[in-house]
Design an enzyme around this catalytic site. Structure first.
Site, short mmCIF file in Angstrom:
data_model
loop_
_atom_site.label_atom_id
_atom_site.label_comp_id
_atom_site.label_asym_id
_atom_site.label_seq_id
_atom_site.Cartn_x
_atom_site.Cartn_y
_atom_site.Cartn_z
N LYS A 32 0.83 -1.20 0.00
CA LYS A 32 0.00 0.00 0.00
C LYS A 32 0.87 1.26 0.00
O LYS A 32 0.69 2.17 -0.82
CB LYS A 32 -0.94 -0.02 1.20
CG LYS A 32 -1.94 1.12 1.19
CD LYS A 32 -2.86 1.04 2.39
CE LYS A 32 -4.02 0.09 2.19
NZ LYS A 32 -3.78 -1.28 2.59
N MET A 112 -5.51 -7.73 8.14
CA MET A 112 -4.94 -6.89 9.20
C MET A 112 -5.81 -5.65 9.39
O MET A 112 -6.79 -5.46 8.69
CB MET A 112 -3.49 -6.54 8.88
CG MET A 112 -2.58 -7.75 8.94
SD MET A 112 -0.87 -7.33 8.53
CE MET A 112 -1.01 -6.82 6.83
#
Length: 899
Positions: A32, A112
């Protein structure tokens, strides 16, 4: 359960601004963070922010506290972000809010933690409402923060918040969260804060910096969360990488009808076809899309809702695909008509999409042939070879949803993850049915044959995870009412499916059927069988082109494990270049077993000769058929290698029979069986030991092979038999058998006036054989590594026992990433293979080397065998295309794991 060791940090710099990184820093900034940095470099509209590195996470997990310099680094970057935005975190008349998101090197969707809207408090919510001119938006954002923070940071059960939302909707008489008013959301915030106090004993934190620090710590800790570890085991992602944390200025998709959030794909991740694919949700934040709690509209609908943003999105999608040279998965938010890019990554795709996209990009000139080959995998090819439903016999579907991940799955409907796991462990096929899945459903999704949800789209959690696992999935079947508590689903026409009822799910077209639907072979299998043309459709054409590339590139030969002419013929159609393992013990099942029993238990030379004379023509006939099916190609015949007990009566059963009947023959038989009984037959009288102890056994088999070859030669054929002596541990064993075999072959050559030139080699399946390979090579024409037995003897495992007894625990504890019987243990077993290759070739440079264990068809293992320099792999007929493809991928420089 203790987490695996975490490597210490390797750099003193722990925080990078989005302007500092790039897409090649995924190991440090996570996928990311690296891609946010890359989009920033490309000049795309990315909200400003910074990324805390995986080094910081590893240091935290190693010591239990943040690195000493981390807080100061975060403060410096936060100050810079506040100056750039002209706002302060959670302070003032125009408060800055941020998101805190996880981001590992490898995509782990939903595994997560993420927290949005950090910076909101009892004070700043009013300022946000005034600044936005929308009180409802501010209180909706505040309730989202408390809910996400409570669940992910404070560890409060998510259902406690969901129950309050359900109660609020019911009291208001509305169906969705969007319909709740500002006052009703205020009440929900009050209820959520009460949940926090009741669960933790303290109030929801009002200090924005404390919120951010606690969220960062929670993201670090989520790396070792149960669902994240389970996902990594499933996807074979190393446990010691850690996650990065991206802190990004919030942009809001829940500011009204001119705002929204969505996920877009530059190509269809399910089929690979080009076009506009994705989901959009007006007046929502990003988590609403992937959570599947509200059904989205197709991305194309955005063109009507916001033409300008739609056109800008299409432009950016083209920029990203041409930059990444691959299918891109994009998350975006529109805030009052302004488009923001929140994430991009190389998108997960189905097996069919992977093959189509690789060929499309090749034809567009965006990638070369070798890169096209690296874009697919043997595992994906195996998925394409699964059967599919036959439409001719299929009943009317009971529901239709979104074809999220293809395949044909049949099983009993179950409505929660624990039930799916339990029933699958008992050997039952199940379909996991949910309104929507969430990360806690991962173990049930793994256990199920397929997944069915009544909510969500192609970008929902269920769809993304299912595609990553190659699991059949239908999402967003809105006609279905799923009642988890009652353990049933109801269709639009009132049909009820209760738990345990069998349903069939077609992830290729999005249909759901009651009962079991018949399946037919895949068109890809028909192509390999030769019954479907290479250009039958675009998928078969893509497979054909990439297989042609793989065969051109590969150095490894691919042979088949085949014991019958039928298996050999099928293997040849699938592209086998010979038989690498013919197990002769499989030729002595059924009625023939009695002949071997008579041979082993013979008490006189006459009895032994009679048994051998009866076996010889049967063996000769077997080999004649096999050599005909594989004419012109090598056929490696392994001499008899069963544990002795497989050909003897069961000791317990025989003892009971003698005790009851006192039969004289059974009494004599019992005496012999007791004499030959072994406590550990796998390490007893088998293989070469059996051939040396039972006179005439191996020479009978050698004669049968030689005579079959001579007869095939006389019929105009070109037989190429190879004789393999099993379980050799010392060169002396091989020398004795070789001398006897050569004498028999010479006798047959004289009798038939033919030259046969039959190579004689051995299996390397014992550690001692691997360690003395240089000596053994002096008497062997070839080695074939029997990695099944080599794995057993190196590890001290009895495969039949340990897989059922403790392998599950070993996998769960991270001792194994994958079973060593599935993928070769490169460090242990592989070291012996390397040593044997080196020593064998040093002693005999022309030594031919192959492998014939199950690892020969495992994609990861094929790469290992290419690396160590084997000449061929041998595997079951249906794995031959997989081995061919992976051998080609292994030969291309820098072959990597497919997205």
């Amino acid at each position: 359960m203790n987490p695996p060791p975490i490597a210490p940090a390797t750099t003193a710099k722990y925080v990078y601004d989005f302007t500092e990184g790039n897409k090649d820093l995924k190991g440090l900034l996570g996928g990311k963070g690296a891609n946010l940095a890359e989009m920033t470099r490309l000049g795309l509209p990315v909200p400003p922010g910074f990324t805390i590195t995986t080094d910081a996470c590893r240091a935290y997990l190693l010591t239990g506290s943040e690195p000493a310099t981390l807080r100061d680094e975060v403060s410096a970057h936060l100050d810079a972000l506040e100056r750039r935005m002209g706002r302060r975190l959670g302070r003032g008349d125009d408060p800055l809010l941020v998101s805190v998101r996880s981001g590992a090197k490898f995509s782990m969707p939903g595994m997560m933690d993420t927290v949005l809207n950090i910076g909101l408090s009892d004070e700043s919510v009013s300022a946000l409402a005034a600044q936005a001119g929308d009180e409802r938006f501010a209180w909706d954002s505040y309730r989202r923060l408390i809910q996400m923070f409570g669940r992910t940071v404070l560890g409060i059960e998510g259902d406690r918040f969901e129950e309050r939302i359900d109660t609020a909707r019911a009291a208001a008489g509305v169906a969705t969260d969007v319909e709740l008013t500002a006052d009703q959301l205020k009440d929900l915030v009050r209820d959520f804060k009460e949940i926090v106090v009741a669960a933790t004993g303290r109030a929801f934190p009002q200090d924005p910096r404390e919120q951010m620090d606690l969220a960062i710590r929670a993201v670090f800790e989520s790396w070792n969360g149960e669902r994240a570890r389970l996902y990594r085991r499933q996807e074979r992602i190393p446990h010691d990488l850690g996650t990065a944390v991206s802190v990004c200025a919030m942009v809001f998709g829940n500011l009204g009808p001119d705002s929204g959030t969505g996920v877009a794909f530059t190509r269809d991740p399910a089929s690979g076809h080009q076009g506009v694919y994705g989901d959009y949700l007006p007046n929502a934040q990003g988590e609403d899309v992937v959570a599947g709690i509200r059904n989205t509209v197709p991305l194309a609908e955005l063109e009507r809702l916001d033409p300008a943003s739609y056109a800008e999105l299409l432009r950016i999608m083209e920029v990203l695909e041409n930059h990444y040279l691959d299918l891109c998965d994009i998350e975006f938010t529109i805030e009052r008509g302004r488009l923001w890019m929140l994430q991009t990554r190389v998108g997960k795709r189905t097996a069919a999409a992977a093959f189509r996209i690789a060929v499309q990009l090749l034809d567009q000139g965006l990638i070369d042939e070798r890169e096209a080959l690296r874009r697919v995998s043997g595992g994906q090819l195996a998925q394409l070879m699964f059967p599919r439903f036959t439409t001719e016999s299929a009943p009317e579907p009971i529901a239709t949803g979104i074809a999220a991940s293809p395949g044909a799955a049949v099983g009993a409907a179950v409505f929660d993850s624990a039930t799916a796991v339990a029933r699958a462990a008992a050997g039952e096929r199940v379909i996991l049915v949910r309104r929507e899945t969430n990360p806690d459903d991962l173990d049930g999704m793994i256990a199920a044959q397929g997944i069915l949800t009544s909510r969500g789209g192609k970008t929902s959690h269920a769809a993304v995870v299912a595609r990553g696992m190659g699991k059949t999935c239908v999402c967003g079947a809105e006609e279905l009412t799923v009642d988890v508590a009652a353990r049933r689903l109801t269709t639009a026409d009132g049909t009820v499916v209760t738990e345990g009822d069998v349903i069939s799910v077609d992830g290729s077209v999005g249909r759901v059927y009651a009962g079991e639907v018949a399946v037919v072979p895949s068109t890809v299998v028909e192509y390999f069988e030769g019954t479907t043309a290479p250009d039958a459709d675009d998928l078969v054409s893509a497979v054909h082109r990439l297989m042609t590339l793989a065969d051109r590139e590969r150095h490894l030969g691919v042979r088949a494990n085949a014991d019958t002419a039928e298996d050999a013929a099928r293997a040849r159609r699938f592209g086998a270049e010979g038989v690498g393992l013919c197990r002769t013990e499989h030729m002595f099942l059924g009625e023939r077993r009695e002949l071997v029993e008579r041979l082993i238990l013979a008490e006189s030379e006459g009895e032994r000769s009679a048994a051998l004379d009866a076996l010889l023509p049967l063996q000769r006939g077997d080999f004649t058929e096999l050599f005909e099916a594989m004419d012109g190609l090598p056929v490696t015949v392994r001499l008899l290698d069963p544990p002795l007990h497989e050909f003897l009566p069961d000791l317990t059963e025989l003892s009971v029979r003698v005790a009851l009947d006192h039969d004289e023959r059974d009494t004599r038989l019992l005496t012999a069986v007791r004499r030959l009984h072994e406590q550990n037959p796998m390490l007893g009288l088998r293989g070469v030991r059996l051939g040396l102890v039972v006179p005439g056994l191996f020479t009978m088999q050698v004669r049968a092979i030689a005579e079959a070859a001579a007869r095939r030669r006389a019929a105009g054929g070109t037989p190429r038999p190879e004789i393999m002596i099993p379980l050799v541990g010392t060169v002396q064993e091989l020398e004795i058998v070789r001398d006897e075999a050569e004498a028999v072959i010479a006798e047959v050559e004289r009798a038939h006036d033919v030259s046969l030139s039959i190579p004689l080699g051995t299996m390397i399946e014992l550690p001692r054989a691997a360690l003395t390979a240089g000596q053994i090579a002096e008497s062997a024409d070839f080695f074939s590594f029997g990695t099944n037995d080599l794995t057993q003897t190196v590890w001290g495992f009895s495969r039949d026992d340990v897989e059922a007894s403790f392998f599950t625990a070993y996998l769960e504890k991270g001792i194994f990433g994958v079973s060593p019987f599935e993928t070769i243990d490169a460090d242990g077993v592989g070291s012996l293979v390397r040593a044997a290759v080196t020593a064998g070739r040093a002693a005999r440079p022309d030594l031919k080397l192959g492998v014939c264990g199950e690892h020969g068809g495992d994609p990861e293992s094929v790469h290992f065998f290419h690396e160590v320099g084997l000449d061929y792999v041998s595997c079951s007929p249906f794995r031959i295309p997989v081995a061919r493809l992976e051998a080609g991928r292994a030969a291309t420089a820098g072959a990597t794991t497919t997205p």
